[in-house]
Design an enzyme around this catalytic site. Structure first.
Site, PDB file in Angstrom:
ATOM      1  N   GLY A   1       0.517  -0.645   0.191  1.00  0.00           N
ATOM      2  CA  GLY A   1       0.214   0.609  -0.036  1.00  0.00           C
ATOM      3  C   GLY A   1       1.121   1.440   0.276  1.00  0.00           C
ATOM      4  O   GLY A   1       1.947   1.374   0.539  1.00  0.00           O
ATOM      5  N   SER A   2       0.226   2.597  -0.588  1.00  0.00           N
ATOM      6  CA  SER A   2       1.168   3.606  -0.700  1.00  0.00           C
ATOM      7  C   SER A   2       0.275   4.193  -1.780  1.00  0.00           C
ATOM      8  O   SER A   2      -0.924   4.809  -1.921  1.00  0.00           O
ATOM      9  CB  SER A   2       2.398   3.355  -1.373  1.00  0.00           C
ATOM     10  OG  SER A   2       2.118   2.256  -3.081  1.00  0.00           O
ATOM     11  N   ARG A   3       1.137   6.009  -1.576  1.00  0.00           N
ATOM     12  CA  ARG A   3       0.447   6.434  -2.609  1.00  0.00           C
ATOM     13  C   ARG A   3       1.301   7.633  -3.617  1.00  0.00           C
ATOM     14  O   ARG A   3       2.641   7.122  -3.358  1.00  0.00           O
ATOM     15  CB  ARG A   3       0.138   7.832  -1.710  1.00  0.00           C
ATOM     16  CG  ARG A   3      -0.794   8.873  -2.131  1.00  0.00           C
ATOM     17  CD  ARG A   3      -0.776   9.846  -0.447  1.00  0.00           C
ATOM     18  NE  ARG A   3      -0.113  11.314  -0.944  1.00  0.00           N
ATOM     19  CZ  ARG A   3       0.134  11.760   0.292  1.00  0.00           C
ATOM     20  NH1 ARG A   3      -0.783  11.585   1.463  1.00  0.00           N
ATOM     21  NH2 ARG A   3       0.950  13.279  -0.048  1.00  0.00           N
TER      22      ARG A   3
END
Length: 218
Positions: free
Chosen positions: A187-189
């Site tokens: 999960g990340s951005r």
């Protein structure tokens, strides 16, 4: 008016390549699953391990999928699969579009425009959940591209689970729009800064597809 949704391609593992940089996570998981399955007929302990190990290996294969995409037309396209988390005017006149990537998304990021990579800077940091405001202090890689629109800044931000950002291309590389440029594990951005005068054509909550969703407006 901005588009309300973008239909994501239905990815399948059949004929889909796996992301570069997946090996350190994927190989041990698949090896454990294969070994436990091979021994499960003769060992109760191996059988107990085989089920969760196989499920984890399947999950890893899905997470690290890297499907081919038909690259869209447009000045700026999304660098990431995910959901638009925020759209924020910046003091220097640019507009930041932040895209949150859940563990279910494809995590290979793509070049938003054609141009030359002028900077790839790794910044150490924490691992706050990527949807948290404090995630701006997380580990990140800051990219700059020299493009027909001038300098374009893009930032890959690690999340709570992610522990490594893997750039695929170094400074000085000429990239075409939609080329694969890096991977964020789990999960990340991804943030992209649109230059002053470039209007946004996505809205908060909209799904984006790397290489497919256009994020600017003519």
């Amino acid at each position: 008016m901005p588009h309300s949704q973008t239909s994501a391609p239905r990815d399948s593992l059949v004929g889909v390549r796996l992301a570069r940089g997946a090996s350190p996570w994927l190989l041990p998981t698949v090896a454990t699953a294969a070994l436990s399955l091979a021994r499960s007929r003769r060992s109760g302990a191996a059988k107990a391990v085989a089920v969760p190990a196989t499920a984890l290996a399947a999950g890893m294969l899905w997470f690290f999928r890297d499907p081919e995409r038909e690259i869209a037309q447009g000045r700026v396209i999304s660098p990431a699969d995910g959901v638009v988390q925020s759209i924020m005017p910046w003091k220097d006149g640019r507009t930041r579009v932040a895209i949150f990537m859940s563990p279910l998304n494809v995590h290979v990021n793509r070049a938003p425009l054609s141009g030359t990579v002028t900077s790839v800077e790794h910044i150490p940091g924490g691992f706050v959940p990527a949807f948290n405001k404090e995630s701006e202090n997380n580990e990140r890689v800051i990219w700059h591209f020299d493009t027909e629109l001038g300098d374009i800044e893009m930032i890959q931000i690690a999340g709570a689970v992610a522990r490594r950002i893997v750039p695929y291309v170094p400074r000085g590389t000429k990239v075409e729009q939609g080329d694969r440029i890096g991977l964020i594990r789990f999960g990340s951005r991804v943030d992209i800064y649109l230059p002053e005068g470039v209007e946004v054509d996505v809205e908060v909550g909209q799904k984006t597809v790397a290489g497919v969703t256009r994020i600017d407006r003519d």
